[in-house]
Design a protein around this motif. Sequence first.
Motif, PDB file in Angstrom:
ATOM      1  N   GLY A 103     -19.949 -13.648 -15.671  1.00 14.08           N
ATOM      2  CA  GLY A 103     -19.663 -13.887 -14.266  1.00 14.08           C
ATOM      3  C   GLY A 103     -20.066 -12.693 -13.430  1.00 14.08           C
ATOM      4  O   GLY A 103     -20.478 -11.652 -13.944  1.00 14.08           O
ATOM      5  N   PRO A 104     -19.955 -12.800 -12.112  1.00 14.00           N
ATOM      6  CA  PRO A 104     -20.248 -11.656 -11.252  1.00 14.00           C
ATOM      7  C   PRO A 104     -19.190 -10.580 -11.419  1.00 14.00           C
ATOM      8  O   PRO A 104     -18.115 -10.816 -11.992  1.00 14.00           O
ATOM      9  CB  PRO A 104     -20.214 -12.258  -9.844  1.00 14.00           C
ATOM     10  N   ALA A 105     -19.463  -9.404 -10.902  1.00  9.21           N
ATOM     11  CA  ALA A 105     -18.540  -8.278 -11.067  1.00  9.21           C
ATOM     12  C   ALA A 105     -17.153  -8.600 -10.532  1.00  9.21           C
ATOM     13  O   ALA A 105     -16.138  -8.197 -11.102  1.00  9.21           O
ATOM     14  CB  ALA A 105     -19.110  -7.045 -10.371  1.00  9.21           C
ATOM     15  N   LEU A 106     -17.061  -9.341  -9.428  1.00  4.09           N
ATOM     16  CA  LEU A 106     -15.752  -9.619  -8.821  1.00  4.09           C
ATOM     17  C   LEU A 106     -14.831 -10.385  -9.758  1.00  4.09           C
ATOM     18  O   LEU A 106     -13.604 -10.220  -9.710  1.00  4.09           O
ATOM     19  CB  LEU A 106     -15.921 -10.379  -7.508  1.00  4.09           C
ATOM     20  N   ASP A 107     -15.390 -11.225 -10.640  1.00  7.69           N
ATOM     21  CA  ASP A 107     -14.565 -12.000 -11.559  1.00  7.69           C
ATOM     22  C   ASP A 107     -13.961 -11.140 -12.654  1.00  7.69           C
ATOM     23  O   ASP A 107     -13.098 -11.611 -13.404  1.00  7.69           O
ATOM     24  CB  ASP A 107     -15.396 -13.119 -12.191  1.00  7.69           C
ATOM     25  N   ASN A 108     -14.393  -9.906 -12.758  1.00  7.53           N
ATOM     26  CA  ASN A 108     -13.907  -9.000 -13.781  1.00  7.53           C
ATOM     27  C   ASN A 108     -12.996  -7.917 -13.221  1.00  7.53           C
ATOM     28  O   ASN A 108     -12.641  -6.975 -13.922  1.00  7.53           O
ATOM     29  CB  ASN A 108     -15.100  -8.373 -14.503  1.00  7.53           C
ATOM     30  N   LEU A 109     -12.608  -8.062 -11.958  1.00  6.04           N
ATOM     31  CA  LEU A 109     -11.657  -7.140 -11.340  1.00  6.04           C
ATOM     32  C   LEU A 109     -10.238  -7.563 -11.704  1.00  6.04           C
ATOM     33  O   LEU A 109      -9.792  -8.658 -11.364  1.00  6.04           O
ATOM     34  CB  LEU A 109     -11.837  -7.140  -9.820  1.00  6.04           C
ATOM     35  N   LEU A 110      -9.512  -6.683 -12.391  1.00 11.98           N
ATOM     36  CA  LEU A 110      -8.160  -6.969 -12.848  1.00 11.98           C
ATOM     37  C   LEU A 110      -7.094  -6.384 -11.936  1.00 11.98           C
ATOM     38  O   LEU A 110      -5.987  -6.917 -11.849  1.00 11.98           O
ATOM     39  CB  LEU A 110      -7.972  -6.433 -14.268  1.00 11.98           C
ATOM     40  N   ALA A 111      -7.400  -5.282 -11.282  1.00 12.45           N
ATOM     41  CA  ALA A 111      -6.448  -4.635 -10.379  1.00 12.45           C
ATOM     42  C   ALA A 111      -7.193  -3.582  -9.567  1.00 12.45           C
ATOM     43  O   ALA A 111      -8.289  -3.153  -9.953  1.00 12.45           O
ATOM     44  CB  ALA A 111      -5.292  -3.994 -11.156  1.00 12.45           C
ATOM     45  N   ALA A 112      -6.590  -3.159  -8.464  1.00  9.98           N
ATOM     46  CA  ALA A 112      -7.204  -2.136  -7.616  1.00  9.98           C
ATOM     47  C   ALA A 112      -6.115  -1.329  -6.928  1.00  9.98           C
ATOM     48  O   ALA A 112      -5.059  -1.861  -6.565  1.00  9.98           O
ATOM     49  CB  ALA A 112      -8.111  -2.778  -6.566  1.00  9.98           C
ATOM     50  N   ASP A 113      -6.372  -0.035  -6.753  1.00 12.30           N
ATOM     51  CA  ASP A 113      -5.532   0.828  -5.927  1.00 12.30           C
ATOM     52  C   ASP A 113      -6.224   0.992  -4.580  1.00 12.30           C
ATOM     53  O   ASP A 113      -7.416   1.337  -4.525  1.00 12.30           O
ATOM     54  CB  ASP A 113      -5.331   2.192  -6.584  1.00 12.30           C
ATOM     55  N   VAL A 114      -5.477   0.758  -3.503  1.00 15.52           N
ATOM     56  CA  VAL A 114      -6.069   0.677  -2.177  1.00 15.52           C
ATOM     57  C   VAL A 114      -5.257   1.500  -1.184  1.00 15.52           C
ATOM     58  O   VAL A 114      -4.027   1.360  -1.121  1.00 15.52           O
ATOM     59  CB  VAL A 114      -6.115  -0.789  -1.686  1.00 15.52           C
ATOM     60  N   VAL A 115      -5.935   2.347  -0.420  1.00 14.59           N
ATOM     61  CA  VAL A 115      -5.306   3.028   0.712  1.00 14.59           C
ATOM     62  C   VAL A 115      -5.486   2.147   1.936  1.00 14.59           C
ATOM     63  O   VAL A 115      -6.609   1.893   2.379  1.00 14.59           O
ATOM     64  CB  VAL A 115      -5.914   4.420   0.943  1.00 14.59           C
ATOM     65  N   LEU A 116      -4.373   1.674   2.472  1.00 10.56           N
ATOM     66  CA  LEU A 116      -4.414   0.798   3.634  1.00 10.56           C
ATOM     67  C   LEU A 116      -4.603   1.605   4.917  1.00 10.56           C
ATOM     68  O   LEU A 116      -4.539   2.834   4.912  1.00 10.56           O
ATOM     69  CB  LEU A 116      -3.138  -0.034   3.710  1.00 10.56           C
ATOM     70  N   ALA A 117      -4.788   0.909   6.022  1.00  4.90           N
ATOM     71  CA  ALA A 117      -5.073   1.561   7.293  1.00  4.90           C
ATOM     72  C   ALA A 117      -3.914   2.412   7.787  1.00  4.90           C
ATOM     73  O   ALA A 117      -4.117   3.342   8.574  1.00  4.90           O
ATOM     74  CB  ALA A 117      -5.440   0.516   8.346  1.00  4.90           C
ATOM     75  N   ASP A 118      -2.688   2.123   7.347  1.00  8.29           N
ATOM     76  CA  ASP A 118      -1.546   2.946   7.751  1.00  8.29           C
ATOM     77  C   ASP A 118      -1.322   4.126   6.814  1.00  8.29           C
ATOM     78  O   ASP A 118      -0.345   4.855   6.951  1.00  8.29           O
ATOM     79  CB  ASP A 118      -0.275   2.095   7.855  1.00  8.29           C
ATOM     80  N   GLY A 119      -2.233   4.313   5.853  1.00  6.65           N
ATOM     81  CA  GLY A 119      -2.150   5.448   4.948  1.00  6.65           C
ATOM     82  C   GLY A 119      -1.387   5.193   3.676  1.00  6.65           C
ATOM     83  O   GLY A 119      -1.343   6.062   2.787  1.00  6.65           O
ATOM     84  N   ARG A 120      -0.778   4.021   3.536  1.00  2.00           N
ATOM     85  CA  ARG A 120      -0.055   3.721   2.296  1.00  2.00           C
ATOM     86  C   ARG A 120      -1.034   3.451   1.153  1.00  2.00           C
ATOM     87  O   ARG A 120      -2.088   2.846   1.359  1.00  2.00           O
ATOM     88  CB  ARG A 120       0.842   2.508   2.470  1.00  2.00           C
ATOM     89  N   LEU A 121      -0.654   3.879  -0.048  1.00  2.00           N
ATOM     90  CA  LEU A 121      -1.410   3.565  -1.258  1.00  2.00           C
ATOM     91  C   LEU A 121      -0.687   2.442  -1.987  1.00  2.00           C
ATOM     92  O   LEU A 121       0.483   2.584  -2.358  1.00  2.00           O
ATOM     93  CB  LEU A 121      -1.516   4.798  -2.161  1.00  2.00           C
ATOM     94  N   VAL A 122      -1.366   1.308  -2.169  1.00  2.00           N
ATOM     95  CA  VAL A 122      -0.762   0.169  -2.842  1.00  2.00           C
ATOM     96  C   VAL A 122      -1.636  -0.245  -4.018  1.00  2.00           C
ATOM     97  O   VAL A 122      -2.850   0.022  -4.043  1.00  2.00           O
ATOM     98  CB  VAL A 122      -0.573  -1.028  -1.885  1.00  2.00           C
ATOM     99  N   SER A 123      -1.013  -0.886  -4.990  1.00  2.00           N
ATOM    100  CA  SER A 123      -1.734  -1.458  -6.125  1.00  2.00           C
ATOM    101  C   SER A 123      -1.763  -2.961  -5.957  1.00  2.00           C
ATOM    102  O   SER A 123      -0.735  -3.586  -5.648  1.00  2.00           O
ATOM    103  CB  SER A 123      -1.049  -1.084  -7.440  1.00  2.00           C
ATOM    104  N   ALA A 124      -2.928  -3.545  -6.141  1.00  2.00           N
ATOM    105  CA  ALA A 124      -3.103  -4.981  -5.987  1.00  2.00           C
ATOM    106  C   ALA A 124      -3.538  -5.589  -7.319  1.00  2.00           C
ATOM    107  O   ALA A 124      -4.429  -5.074  -7.990  1.00  2.00           O
ATOM    108  CB  ALA A 124      -4.144  -5.285  -4.912  1.00  2.00           C
ATOM    109  N   GLY A 125      -2.899  -6.679  -7.689  1.00  2.00           N
ATOM    110  CA  GLY A 125      -3.224  -7.384  -8.917  1.00  2.00           C
ATOM    111  C   GLY A 125      -2.582  -8.749  -8.893  1.00  2.00           C
ATOM    112  O   GLY A 125      -1.986  -9.157  -7.885  1.00  2.00           O
ATOM    113  N   PRO A 126      -2.661  -9.483  -9.982  1.00  2.00           N
ATOM    114  CA  PRO A 126      -2.086 -10.838  -9.994  1.00  2.00           C
ATOM    115  C   PRO A 126      -0.602 -10.874  -9.666  1.00  2.00           C
ATOM    116  O   PRO A 126      -0.119 -11.852  -9.082  1.00  2.00           O
ATOM    117  CB  PRO A 126      -2.355 -11.309 -11.423  1.00  2.00           C
TER     118      PRO A 126
END
Length: 471
Positions: free
Chosen positions: A158-181
Amino acid sequence: MRNPAPGRDAARELLTRLDPEQVLTDGPGYQQGTRLWNGAVRHRPALIVRPRTPAQVQAAVRAARGDGLPLSVRGGGHDWAGRSLRPGGLVVDLSAMRQVVVEPRTRTALVQGGATAGDVVTAAAPYGLCPATGTVAGVGMTGLTLAGGYGPLNGRAGPALDNLLAADVVLADGRLVSAGPDREPELYWALRGGGGNFGAVTSLRIRLHPVPGIVAGLITYPLSRAAQVRERLDAFLAAAPDELTVQSGFVSGPDGSPVLFLAPVWSGDTDRGEAALSPLQRLGPPLAAQTAPMPLARILRLNEQWAPAGRHYAIATRTLTRFTPGATAQLAEAAATRTSPLTGISVHHFHGAATRVPLESTAFGLRRDHFVVEMVAVWQPGDERATHHRAWADATSDALAPHALPGGYANLLGPEAHDRAAHAYGPHTGRLLAAKKRYDPDRVFTATPLPTAGDDTPAQRGTRSARTDPG
């Protein structure tokens, strides 16, 4: 813009305590940070911040918002449209965050936001594992993954996006969040196809694949045989197994004249690979044909020789569900009338495992078999015919439009492609806009084009957006 994000004073204080080479306003480090794969981009940001940790990314985001500076994120530096460098803005340059940690037991890798596809391939290879990547080594793994990721293992993995299991993201308000299922699932959904429009991604956890072997090569045919070869190729690909993905298109042959090329990749048992690829050499009398077992890293490096960093590029794209005779004729004509011998047309093949993911599972908008056509105008620095070369790409796209779907692959759509962005995500427009409103209500981050609400004008988007490197 709403009130500045909290933590402004602390962020500024943290920035002042960074090493001098991490906050750049001029000098060699600054010049390096403003160089993108597309040498035609000449944007000059006010400063470049080169963080080494997620906390420093948070500080940079808060500082930019507190000072009212336009914000952009530079990942692998492969951005063709210059979106990762905001003129007069603050650039979060992730090039110092390139670590890749492979976990062979779980067949996963933790990939920092500045790592390239080549970095991930190199780290995974000793364990007999491969990531789903794009077609070249130098593209940023994060930008590629967030918006799609067509590559040589598309049918199998599959494409690369189908192999993304989780991500750490800095949001616009500066918070660091983890995103996953199970954590921020709506953000996780949006990141898989919606691009870097929701925050600065500091790391990804991706799936890796055990691949018994890879057989790949290059087969070329004369331009005069394009109609015959393309018709036979499409019939062959309609029944292609998951292990076989075939990139195709038009490039210059050894004498500079245009030729039709096939670049097949078999990802499976090597004994079966040579037999699987042999029919591609019998679609007509080939000019040249060579296939052999080779590692994924070598495939990506060979592809990169066709489009090295520093040349000037303009890209246009269309998506086809099949190659009608009219579409093939238009592309052959475009190949024959290229304005530069460096210019080429690449056709990406989407099939197999990529089509079996339910459409609603990710923000990616097209799950049926299709081909993404990438028209790449290329010229050397100093060539004064830039407008002429760009016009060729636009004209080719316009000529192909009657044969194409109305949207396009987001990673290849330009910043002003608002009309086509409205169609690029299939039925997901409303859900994507809701996720944007939830996670980035002030529209701080802009990477690949998103659909926009009817009351949002292009001028408003231009004044409010931060931009993220799509690769």
